[in-house]
Design an enzyme around this catalytic site. Structure first.
Site, short mmCIF file in Angstrom:
data_model
loop_
_atom_site.label_atom_id
_atom_site.label_comp_id
_atom_site.label_asym_id
_atom_site.label_seq_id
_atom_site.Cartn_x
_atom_site.Cartn_y
_atom_site.Cartn_z
N THR A 1 5.24 -21.52 -78.93
CA THR A 1 4.76 -22.04 -77.66
C THR A 1 4.83 -21.03 -76.53
O THR A 1 4.33 -21.29 -75.45
CB THR A 1 5.58 -23.28 -77.24
OG1 THR A 1 6.97 -22.95 -77.34
CG2 THR A 1 5.27 -24.46 -78.14
N THR B 1 6.67 -16.94 -75.00
CA THR B 1 7.55 -15.78 -75.15
C THR B 1 8.72 -15.92 -74.19
O THR B 1 8.54 -16.32 -73.05
CB THR B 1 6.76 -14.50 -74.83
OG1 THR B 1 5.63 -14.45 -75.69
CG2 THR B 1 7.59 -13.26 -75.07
N VAL B 2 9.90 -15.61 -74.70
CA VAL B 2 11.10 -15.70 -73.86
C VAL B 2 11.48 -14.31 -73.38
O VAL B 2 11.52 -13.36 -74.16
CB VAL B 2 12.26 -16.35 -74.65
CG1 VAL B 2 13.51 -16.41 -73.80
CG2 VAL B 2 11.87 -17.75 -75.11
N LYS C 1 11.05 -18.62 -70.28
CA LYS C 1 10.06 -18.85 -71.34
C LYS C 1 8.69 -18.99 -70.69
O LYS C 1 8.45 -19.95 -69.95
CB LYS C 1 10.41 -20.10 -72.14
CG LYS C 1 9.42 -20.37 -73.25
CD LYS C 1 9.99 -21.28 -74.29
CE LYS C 1 9.11 -21.34 -75.52
NZ LYS C 1 9.76 -21.93 -76.66
N ASP D 1 11.76 -31.07 -82.07
CA ASP D 1 11.50 -29.80 -82.75
C ASP D 1 12.83 -29.15 -83.12
O ASP D 1 13.03 -27.96 -82.91
CB ASP D 1 10.66 -28.88 -81.84
CG ASP D 1 10.02 -27.75 -82.63
OD1 ASP D 1 9.94 -27.87 -83.87
OD2 ASP D 1 9.62 -26.75 -82.01
#
Ligand SMILES: Nc1ncnc2c1ncn2[C@@H]1O[C@H](COP(=O)(O)OP(=O)(O)OP(=O)(O)O)[C@@H](O)[C@H]1O
Length: 548
Positions: free
Chosen positions: A19, A21-22, A37, A131
């Site tokens: 979902t 990129t951190v 994020k 999740d």
């Protein structure tokens, strides 16, 4: 460093998920280090996701638990959506497992009990994670009462599945979640409750103690089939009481799974009863753990959730599914194509009346407008515009493309000397580590964070539902006069100048010829020249006659 909103600077990427990129990032004013994020562009461009993002804001910000990564802020800037979180200084469980192998049964039970505590708190608040998987459990290092380093699991990505669960995203980008961890009811597209997180906890338990999830296959389809119809088998290394817990969590029927609270309690009873130093009474209690795993009578529901287009209700999955999805059995997250939900009775989202138009929009928080009502923007749209306008006032520094971190593919920094995995290794050998021993988190020991006593205070609200002040119109430009060279032929301007000069010189010459003395000078010069050449000819004749 790239600014995000007016308050944050992205420093370096920590990792990339399905979902977003951190990034390791900084708070501009204080220098405090946080994790941000940045959600994928396709999510940020989906109006529905953006609405959800703003609507879920208060839910995400209020979730507080010692085993939940705190979300501090949500940023909307142009087409960028970002979640600002506490930075956890440690690997995630997925990476830890790959680098160190499985945990002992006791460590598995204690780690998952801490995760179940976090789930119990969020479920009580009506929030379902949806999740749960090793990649979403980060391992902070903490110092125990005896001064030893201990693992402190932190559950992250709360609400992300819910944010990404947009009809638009599902339709066009086919986001579905993670096949290895998906609950049977989600796979079938049936309504989801907090029981999906209990199923996820069962898979997590299995994976922590064996090193791999219970259902594996060459394709996502194969894995989903197993979730639906195969019973997991007990590996010989799993003690019976722990297996009893796993088996209850992995029940196909969600109504048969225990609550998160019961799960946490049962896992602690198991941990106490299966260690080498366990008393006979503790071992006895662990063997009777099934009594603690009564089905959850009041699970938290997921309103209007569509985790993905499911496997058509009770229809035969093989008739419905085609193996069209991208699936990497080694990856953490995979996606499946949309359009798998072709069973009419399988629509999990029929929480509102069927039909087209606003009535069918499950994301609407307010009832539809009556016919003929003026079409003013939805309150969330006003809020979104206000947020975007505020963010666009951010002072943005110039950043050359090769310095722009958003243009770089993120890569994990190699762990430096004395990095986390080594410090965790003893934990695996000493499974008695208690995550709840009032530890001091390493990330909280950073000087920047100590300098912030107000660290736990909620951030001030940034998205008031007000209309933004009308921006001043830019100064009107005068229309540019069209030049004689509208097509911009290169060199034409220079040629024109040269021609003008030549004509002017020619006119001056003609005028000087007829009006000035030039003409008479020319005639007298010409006569002189003719007489000189006559003399020269006579001399030449005389010389040749003398020479004979
Ligand atoms: N708060 C945080 N502090 C430090 N590292 C983090 C934090 N959140 C995530 N990470 C790291 O960033 C990486 C990517 O995280 P992300 O949540 O995007 O991955 P994922 O869970 O695999 O993806 P997704 O949940 O989107 O499918 C992970 O490896 C994780 O270790």
């Amino acid at each position: 460093m790239r600014p995000v909103g007016s308050k944050y600077l992205l420093e370096e990427p920590l990792g990339r998920g399905a979902t977003g990129t951190v990034w390791r990032s900084q708070v501009r004013d204080t220098g405090e280090i946080v994790a941000i994020k940045v959600l994928k562009e396709e999510l940020a461009n989906d109006a529905d996701v953006v609405m959800r993002f703003l609507r879920e804001r208060s839910v995400l910000l209020r979730l507080r638990h010692e085993h939940i990564v705190r979300v501090r802020d949500l940023v909307v800037e142009g087409d960028l959506l970002a979640l600002v979180m506490d930075l956890v200084d440690g690997p995630d469980l997925y990476r830890y497992l790959r680098e160190n192998g499985p945990f002992s049964p006791v460590a598995t039970a204690l780690l998952t009990a801490a995760v179940a505590d976090a789930l119990a708190t969020s479920h009580a608040d009506g929030v379902v994670h949806r999740d749960l998987k090793p990649a979403n459990v980060l391992l902070a290092t903490v110092t125990g009462a005896d001064g030893s380093a201990q693992m402190h699991p932190m559950l992250t990505d709360f609400g992300i599945a819910r944010l990404a669960d947009s009809p638009g995203v599902t339709r066009t980008h086919e986001f579905v979640g993670t096949p290895a961890y998906i609950a049977p009811e989600s796979a079938r597209g049936r309504p989801q409750t907090s029981a999906v997180d209990i199923y996820g906890a069962g898979i997590l338990l299995y994976e922590l103690v064996t090193g791999h999830p219970p259902f594996r296959g060459e394709s996502a389809l194969e894995v989903l089939h197993q979730h639906l119809s195969e019973e997991p088998r007990r590996p010989s290394t799993v003690p019976e009481p722990l297996w009893t817990v796993i088996e209850h969590c992995l029940r196909k029927e969600p109504e048969e799974r225990p609550s998160a609270q019961s799960l946490a309690h049962a896992l602690r009873v198991v941990a106490a009863g299966i260690g080498v130093h366990s008393s006979a009474a503790a071992a006895e209690a662990a063997l009777g753990v099934a009594a603690l795993l009564a089905p959850d009578r009041s699970p938290a529901t997921v309103p209007g959730a569509t985790s993905f287009a499911g496997i058509g209700g009770d229809a035969d999955p093989t008739q419905v599914l085609q193996n069209r999805g991208t699936y990497d059995p080694n990856s953490v997250t995979s996606v499946l194509p949309a359009g798998m939900n072709n069973g009419a009775n399988a629509d999990p989202t029929q929480v509102l009346p069927n039909g087209s138009g606003p009535a069918a929009d499950r994301t609407r928080a307010l009832p539809p407008l009556p016919d003929g009502a003026p079409q003013s923007p939805h309150p969330w749209e006003s809020q979104l515009n206000a947020a975007r306008n505020r963010a666009q006032q951010t002072e943005v520094q110039y950043l050359s493309p090769d310095q722009d971190p958003l243009r770089h593919r993120p890569r994990r920094q190699p762990p430096g000397p004395g990095a986390a995995p080594q410090s965790y290794a003893p934990q695996q050998q000493q499974p008695q580590a208690q995550p709840q021993q009032q530890p001091q988190r390493r990330s909280q020991r950073q000087p920047q964070q100590q300098a912030q006593p107000g660290y736990q205070q909620p951030q001030p609200q940034r998205y008031e539902p007000q209309r933004p002040p009308a921006p001043e119109p830019p100064p009107r430009r005068e229309p540019r006069s069209r030049g004689a060279n509208p097509m911009k032929i290169p060199g034409l301007g220079c040629l024109k100048g040269c021609m003008t000069m030549i004509i002017v010189l020619a006119i001056i010459l003609v005028a000087a010829w007829y009006l000035g003395p030039l003409h008479s000078w020319y005639n007298s010069g010409r006569a002189t020249w003719l007489s000189v050449s006559h003399w020269f000819g006579s001399i030449q004749n005389w010389v040749s006659s003398v020479g004979g």
